[in-house]
Design a protein around this motif. Structure first.
Motif, PDB file in Angstrom:
ATOM      1  N   THR A  43       0.806  -1.488  -0.071  1.00  0.00           N
ATOM      2  CA  THR A  43       0.036  -0.082   0.140  1.00  0.00           C
ATOM      3  C   THR A  43       0.953   1.260  -0.083  1.00  0.00           C
ATOM      4  O   THR A  43       0.603   2.351  -0.584  1.00  0.00           O
ATOM      5  CB  THR A  43      -0.742  -0.013   1.353  1.00  0.00           C
ATOM      6  OG1 THR A  43      -1.643  -1.274   1.443  1.00  0.00           O
ATOM      7  CG2 THR A  43      -1.881   1.131   1.229  1.00  0.00           C
ATOM      8  N   PHE A  44       1.954   1.195   0.793  1.00  0.00           N
ATOM      9  CA  PHE A  44       2.889   2.383   0.929  1.00  0.00           C
ATOM     10  C   PHE A  44       3.520   2.825  -0.560  1.00  0.00           C
ATOM     11  O   PHE A  44       3.454   3.940  -0.996  1.00  0.00           O
ATOM     12  CB  PHE A  44       4.161   2.140   1.698  1.00  0.00           C
ATOM     13  CG  PHE A  44       4.973   3.041   1.718  1.00  0.00           C
ATOM     14  CD1 PHE A  44       5.139   4.268   2.376  1.00  0.00           C
ATOM     15  CD2 PHE A  44       6.232   2.859   0.686  1.00  0.00           C
ATOM     16  CE1 PHE A  44       6.159   5.361   2.017  1.00  0.00           C
ATOM     17  CE2 PHE A  44       7.191   3.802   0.506  1.00  0.00           C
ATOM     18  CZ  PHE A  44       7.032   5.104   1.222  1.00  0.00           C
ATOM     19  N   GLN A  45       3.691   1.590  -1.284  1.00  0.00           N
ATOM     20  CA  GLN A  45       4.126   1.840  -2.736  1.00  0.00           C
ATOM     21  C   GLN A  45       3.071   2.504  -3.617  1.00  0.00           C
ATOM     22  O   GLN A  45       3.375   3.360  -4.456  1.00  0.00           O
ATOM     23  CB  GLN A  45       4.840   0.570  -3.489  1.00  0.00           C
ATOM     24  CG  GLN A  45       6.221   0.131  -2.718  1.00  0.00           C
ATOM     25  CD  GLN A  45       7.485   1.159  -3.092  1.00  0.00           C
ATOM     26  OE1 GLN A  45       7.045   1.978  -3.962  1.00  0.00           O
ATOM     27  NE2 GLN A  45       8.359   0.723  -2.453  1.00  0.00           N
ATOM     28  N   ALA A  46       1.822   1.947  -3.492  1.00  0.00           N
ATOM     29  CA  ALA A  46       0.677   2.416  -4.163  1.00  0.00           C
ATOM     30  C   ALA A  46       0.764   4.063  -3.985  1.00  0.00           C
ATOM     31  O   ALA A  46       0.482   4.770  -4.806  1.00  0.00           O
ATOM     32  CB  ALA A  46      -0.334   1.645  -4.035  1.00  0.00           C
ATOM     33  N   TRP A  47       0.644   4.181  -2.414  1.00  0.00           N
ATOM     34  CA  TRP A  47       0.413   5.661  -2.225  1.00  0.00           C
ATOM     35  C   TRP A  47       1.477   6.797  -2.555  1.00  0.00           C
ATOM     36  O   TRP A  47       1.007   7.713  -3.024  1.00  0.00           O
ATOM     37  CB  TRP A  47       0.278   5.580  -0.590  1.00  0.00           C
ATOM     38  CG  TRP A  47      -1.233   5.033  -0.225  1.00  0.00           C
ATOM     39  CD1 TRP A  47      -2.048   4.463  -0.889  1.00  0.00           C
ATOM     40  CD2 TRP A  47      -1.693   5.385   1.269  1.00  0.00           C
ATOM     41  NE1 TRP A  47      -3.089   4.151  -0.018  1.00  0.00           N
ATOM     42  CE2 TRP A  47      -3.069   4.689   1.121  1.00  0.00           C
ATOM     43  CE3 TRP A  47      -1.414   6.120   2.280  1.00  0.00           C
ATOM     44  CZ2 TRP A  47      -3.929   4.757   2.053  1.00  0.00           C
ATOM     45  CZ3 TRP A  47      -2.268   6.178   3.418  1.00  0.00           C
ATOM     46  CH2 TRP A  47      -3.377   5.571   3.403  1.00  0.00           C
ATOM     47  N   LEU A  48       2.787   6.036  -2.446  1.00  0.00           N
ATOM     48  CA  LEU A  48       3.823   7.029  -3.167  1.00  0.00           C
ATOM     49  C   LEU A  48       3.697   7.361  -4.452  1.00  0.00           C
ATOM     50  O   LEU A  48       3.948   8.382  -4.983  1.00  0.00           O
ATOM     51  CB  LEU A  48       5.106   6.245  -2.703  1.00  0.00           C
ATOM     52  CG  LEU A  48       6.530   6.949  -3.102  1.00  0.00           C
ATOM     53  CD1 LEU A  48       6.643   8.491  -2.528  1.00  0.00           C
ATOM     54  CD2 LEU A  48       7.748   6.160  -3.005  1.00  0.00           C
ATOM     55  N   ASP A  49       3.360   6.173  -5.383  1.00  0.00           N
ATOM     56  CA  ASP A  49       3.258   6.466  -6.773  1.00  0.00           C
ATOM     57  C   ASP A  49       2.022   7.619  -7.021  1.00  0.00           C
ATOM     58  O   ASP A  49       2.008   8.288  -7.902  1.00  0.00           O
ATOM     59  CB  ASP A  49       2.626   5.228  -7.436  1.00  0.00           C
ATOM     60  CG  ASP A  49       3.824   4.208  -7.477  1.00  0.00           C
ATOM     61  OD1 ASP A  49       5.163   4.619  -7.151  1.00  0.00           O
ATOM     62  OD2 ASP A  49       3.679   2.903  -7.737  1.00  0.00           O
ATOM     63  N   ASP A  50       0.918   7.243  -6.009  1.00  0.00           N
ATOM     64  CA  ASP A  50      -0.301   8.261  -6.171  1.00  0.00           C
ATOM     65  C   ASP A  50       0.360   9.706  -5.863  1.00  0.00           C
ATOM     66  O   ASP A  50      -0.334  10.657  -6.471  1.00  0.00           O
ATOM     67  CB  ASP A  50      -1.321   7.899  -5.043  1.00  0.00           C
ATOM     68  CG  ASP A  50      -2.427   7.422  -5.709  1.00  0.00           C
ATOM     69  OD1 ASP A  50      -2.494   7.236  -7.061  1.00  0.00           O
ATOM     70  OD2 ASP A  50      -3.610   7.132  -4.949  1.00  0.00           O
ATOM     71  N   GLU A  70       8.815  16.805  -3.792  1.00  0.00           N
ATOM     72  CA  GLU A  70       9.543  15.809  -2.996  1.00  0.00           C
ATOM     73  C   GLU A  70       8.700  14.785  -2.203  1.00  0.00           C
ATOM     74  O   GLU A  70       8.786  14.780  -1.132  1.00  0.00           O
ATOM     75  CB  GLU A  70      10.293  16.733  -1.925  1.00  0.00           C
ATOM     76  CG  GLU A  70      11.391  17.684  -2.377  1.00  0.00           C
ATOM     77  CD  GLU A  70      12.703  17.347  -2.792  1.00  0.00           C
ATOM     78  OE1 GLU A  70      12.860  16.166  -3.278  1.00  0.00           O
ATOM     79  OE2 GLU A  70      13.413  18.152  -2.744  1.00  0.00           O
ATOM     80  N   PRO A  71       8.195  13.995  -3.098  1.00  0.00           N
ATOM     81  CA  PRO A  71       7.160  12.742  -2.404  1.00  0.00           C
ATOM     82  C   PRO A  71       7.988  11.956  -1.679  1.00  0.00           C
ATOM     83  O   PRO A  71       7.382  11.379  -0.906  1.00  0.00           O
ATOM     84  CB  PRO A  71       6.533  12.240  -3.615  1.00  0.00           C
ATOM     85  CG  PRO A  71       7.459  12.507  -4.950  1.00  0.00           C
ATOM     86  CD  PRO A  71       8.203  13.787  -4.439  1.00  0.00           C
ATOM     87  N   PHE A 109       5.837  10.323   6.247  1.00  0.00           N
ATOM     88  CA  PHE A 109       5.315  10.894   5.350  1.00  0.00           C
ATOM     89  C   PHE A 109       4.066  11.609   5.423  1.00  0.00           C
ATOM     90  O   PHE A 109       3.052  11.157   5.805  1.00  0.00           O
ATOM     91  CB  PHE A 109       5.257   9.891   3.749  1.00  0.00           C
ATOM     92  CG  PHE A 109       6.652   9.062   4.043  1.00  0.00           C
ATOM     93  CD1 PHE A 109       7.406   9.180   2.854  1.00  0.00           C
ATOM     94  CD2 PHE A 109       6.812   7.950   4.653  1.00  0.00           C
ATOM     95  CE1 PHE A 109       8.603   8.559   2.707  1.00  0.00           C
ATOM     96  CE2 PHE A 109       7.856   7.066   4.470  1.00  0.00           C
ATOM     97  CZ  PHE A 109       8.835   7.458   3.428  1.00  0.00           C
ATOM     98  N   TYR A 110       3.788  12.661   4.600  1.00  0.00           N
ATOM     99  CA  TYR A 110       2.595  13.334   4.367  1.00  0.00           C
ATOM    100  C   TYR A 110       2.666  13.946   2.919  1.00  0.00           C
ATOM    101  O   TYR A 110       3.591  14.625   2.434  1.00  0.00           O
ATOM    102  CB  TYR A 110       2.407  14.628   5.529  1.00  0.00           C
ATOM    103  CG  TYR A 110       1.147  15.539   5.279  1.00  0.00           C
ATOM    104  CD1 TYR A 110      -0.039  14.605   5.362  1.00  0.00           C
ATOM    105  CD2 TYR A 110       1.241  16.532   5.067  1.00  0.00           C
ATOM    106  CE1 TYR A 110      -1.347  15.445   5.116  1.00  0.00           C
ATOM    107  CE2 TYR A 110       0.200  17.386   4.975  1.00  0.00           C
ATOM    108  CZ  TYR A 110      -1.124  16.773   4.944  1.00  0.00           C
ATOM    109  OH  TYR A 110      -2.215  17.488   4.867  1.00  0.00           O
TER     110      TYR A 110
END
Ligand SMILES: Cc1cc2nc3c(=O)[nH]c(=O)nc-3n(C[C@H](O)[C@H](O)[C@H](O)COP(=O)(O)O)c2cc1C
Length: 205
Positions: A21-28, A36-37, A90-91
């Motif tokens: 989920t983290f990877q999917a959210w980072l991609d989002d 600077e995501p 992360f935000y």
């Protein structure tokens, strides 16, 4: 049995592994154009149990953990020598999401640190050599002289990774996913890890 609320939180992606989920959210976040995501707040604790927080950049994330690079003589590294546990946050807004990660910290291997260092632009490699991170600086000119001196020493080609610069890996023991909802009735899902198994728990906002 998954609750309807959990399905809502993760939308159609019913992922039981929070790292996915983290990877999917980072991609989002990248798709939303977040500046600077990969920037994350890093919290550490010193020998007096006093906390400190600062931003660092995530350079790699996978099942093994979340990797950032820094100077091993910096205050954050001194903290981690004393207490090898860290907290990351992360935000991303939009889309209005937070990810918190807590875990033990290890150094990356020499090979991993060398490979990442060698992939950096020339001036970033020079800068890592020139900066005595967080030491008092006698004006910006002192830094420029240190950079010039390293450039003279390594005019081009191979710039060796300094001994006091490497990567740290935060091995997640807890990951919390937070999703913004109207009227501050946010959705939160906390995962704790036992071995390779993640247990999930919804939390009040
Ligand atoms: C967006 C952002 C990203 C940063 N990334 C890093 C990084 O990856 N590594 C690093 O050592 N410092 C990074 N910094 C600087 C740190 O926030 C901090 O000033 C520095 O590492 C010294 O911290 P310390 O004195 O607590 O050790 C970054 C700062 C910002 C604002």
């Amino acid at each position: 049995m998954r609750s309807a609320r959990r399905q809502y939180l993760l939308e159609s992606a019913l992922m039981t592994n929070p790292l996915h989920t983290f990877q999917a959210w980072l991609d989002d976040a990248k798709r939303h154009g977040v500046h600077e995501p990969t920037a994350m707040a890093l919290g550490t604790v010193d020998e007096h149990n006093h906390p400190s927080v600062r931003m660092v950049l995530l350079k790699h994330a996978d099942e093994q953990g979340f990797v950032f690079y820094t100077n091993t003589e910096s205050p954050k590294a001194m903290d981690l020598d004393h207490c090898p546990f860290a907290s990351l946050c992360f935000y991303w807004n939009p889309p209005g999401r937070q990810v918190r990660v807590n875990g033990r910290v290890e150094l990356v291997s020499i090979e991993e640190a060398d490979a990442y260092f060698n992939s950096r632009p020339y001036l970033s490699r020079i800068g890592a050599r020139a900066s005595r991170q967080s030491q008092p600086l006698d004006g910006y000119a002192e830094l420029e002289r240190a950079v010039a001196s390293e450039m003279l020493r390594y005019p081009r080609g191979h710039v060796p990774r300094p001994k006091n610069w490497t990567g740290y890996r935060v091995i997640p023991q807890m990951i919390e996913l937070w999703k913004e909802r109207p009227f501050r009735l946010h959705e939160r899902l906390q995962y704790t890890r036992t071995g390779n198994h993640w247990t999930e728990q919804e939390l009040f906002p």
